[in-house]
Design a protein around this motif. Structure first.
Motif, mmCIF file in Angstrom:
data_model
loop_
_atom_site.group_PDB
_atom_site.id
_atom_site.type_symbol
_atom_site.label_atom_id
_atom_site.label_comp_id
_atom_site.label_asym_id
_atom_site.label_seq_id
_atom_site.Cartn_x
_atom_site.Cartn_y
_atom_site.Cartn_z
ATOM 1 N N CYS A 138 0.849 -1.195 0.000
ATOM 2 C CA CYS A 138 0.000 0.000 0.000
ATOM 3 C C CYS A 138 0.882 1.240 0.000
ATOM 4 C CB CYS A 138 -0.917 -0.009 1.218
ATOM 5 S SG CYS A 138 -1.994 1.438 1.297
ATOM 6 N N PRO A 139 1.378 1.629 -1.193
ATOM 7 C CA PRO A 139 2.289 2.784 -1.256
ATOM 8 C C PRO A 139 1.639 4.121 -0.898
ATOM 9 C CG PRO A 139 1.899 1.872 -3.460
ATOM 10 C CD PRO A 139 1.230 0.957 -2.480
ATOM 11 N N VAL A 140 0.321 4.257 -1.106
ATOM 12 C CA VAL A 140 -0.378 5.512 -0.794
ATOM 13 C C VAL A 140 -1.711 5.203 -0.126
ATOM 14 C CG1 VAL A 140 -1.359 7.657 -1.719
ATOM 15 C CG2 VAL A 140 0.592 6.599 -2.876
ATOM 16 N N TYR A 141 -1.966 5.873 1.010
ATOM 17 C CA TYR A 141 -3.254 5.714 1.690
ATOM 18 C C TYR A 141 -3.685 7.069 2.226
ATOM 19 C CZ TYR A 141 -7.061 3.651 4.323
ATOM 20 O OH TYR A 141 -8.318 3.325 4.774
ATOM 21 N N CYS A 142 -4.808 7.587 1.724
ATOM 22 C CA CYS A 142 -5.325 8.881 2.174
ATOM 23 C C CYS A 142 -6.713 8.679 2.757
ATOM 24 C CB CYS A 142 -5.446 9.857 1.004
ATOM 25 S SG CYS A 142 -3.909 10.160 0.152
ATOM 26 N N LEU A 143 -6.973 9.396 3.831
ATOM 27 C CA LEU A 143 -8.272 9.328 4.479
ATOM 28 C C LEU A 143 -8.712 10.752 4.779
ATOM 29 C CD1 LEU A 143 -9.887 6.813 5.340
ATOM 30 C CD2 LEU A 143 -8.832 6.996 7.578
ATOM 31 N N ALA A 144 -9.883 11.137 4.290
ATOM 32 C CA ALA A 144 -10.404 12.486 4.552
ATOM 33 C C ALA A 144 -11.686 12.355 5.364
ATOM 34 C CB ALA A 144 -10.706 13.190 3.229
ATOM 35 N N LYS A 145 -11.770 13.124 6.455
ATOM 36 C CA LYS A 145 -13.007 13.105 7.255
ATOM 37 C C LYS A 145 -13.914 14.223 6.751
ATOM 38 C CE LYS A 145 -14.861 12.589 11.837
ATOM 39 N NZ LYS A 145 -14.625 12.506 13.274
ATOM 40 N N ILE A 146 -15.153 13.862 6.431
ATOM 41 C CA ILE A 146 -16.115 14.845 5.941
ATOM 42 C C ILE A 146 -17.321 14.787 6.881
ATOM 43 C CG2 ILE A 146 -17.527 15.575 3.977
ATOM 44 C CD1 ILE A 146 -15.490 13.958 2.206
ATOM 45 N N GLU A 147 -17.647 15.947 7.471
ATOM 46 C CA GLU A 147 -18.695 15.985 8.491
ATOM 47 C C GLU A 147 -19.938 16.736 8.030
ATOM 48 O OE1 GLU A 147 -16.318 15.691 12.593
ATOM 49 O OE2 GLU A 147 -15.930 17.587 11.540
ATOM 50 N N ASN A 148 -20.996 16.643 8.835
ATOM 51 C CA ASN A 148 -22.277 17.324 8.589
ATOM 52 C C ASN A 148 -22.892 16.966 7.241
ATOM 53 O OD1 ASN A 148 -21.967 18.688 11.085
ATOM 54 N ND2 ASN A 148 -20.592 20.140 10.068
#
Length: 166
Positions: free
Chosen positions: A4-14
């Protein structure tokens, strides 16, 4: 690492989970995909446009942090298609503190899926090793729109564009 060379996680609320509008429904059905809800539909439309699979977890259903790791002997996951999968130590998974929440590059888990009650999500964009994805898909007999795309190899530039577009 290599799996897994790249792992991005974005939190999006509401967020408000709802039905997608008619133009989205048409695009999805023209592409042979079914509508789930506006959240899942966005990830599928982005995948169709950019070739980069995205996955969203209901943030409230994820315990603690998220890790990318190999499955441990005896671990199981209930996948989005409603089947319990027995994992092997060669399968790359996404896990929270309680265990697997997705099979990397193949399919997400039912228990962390976004539902009508979801108000915040963790949006995942990653690059997983194509050989590992192929071996896991083959062993489980589980092929998805996502796994097909991971098999062809993905680029970091495209991943960031897709994540940003979503």
């Amino acid at each position: 690492g290599k799996l897994c060379p790249v792992y991005c996680l974005a939190k999006i609320e509401n967020l408000k989970v709802a039905k997608s509008d008619a133009s989205w429904l048409k695009k999805l059905s023209d592409s042979g995909m079914r509508s789930v809800n506006n959240i899942a539909d966005v990830t599928n439309l982005i995948m169709l446009e950019y070739g980069q699979p995205l996955h969203c977890f209901d943030a409230q259903k994820v315990a603690g942090g998220i890790k990318v790791r190999l499955a441990k002997r005896g671990e199981k996951i209930l996948t989005l298609d409603g089947k319990v999968r027995n994992l092997s130590e060669k399968d790359l998974i996404i896990a929270d503190e309680t265990g697997p929440v997705a099979i990397a590059g193949v399919m997400g888990g039912k228990e962390s899926e976004a539902s009508d009650q979801t108000s915040s999500i963790l949006l995942e964009a990653a690059i997983f090793d194509p050989v590992n994805v192929r071996n896991t898909s083959k062993r489980l007999g589980l092929y998805s729109e996502s796994s097909k795309r991971f098999l062809h190899g993905l680029t970091k530039t495209n991943l960031l564009q897709a994540l940003s577009a979503a």
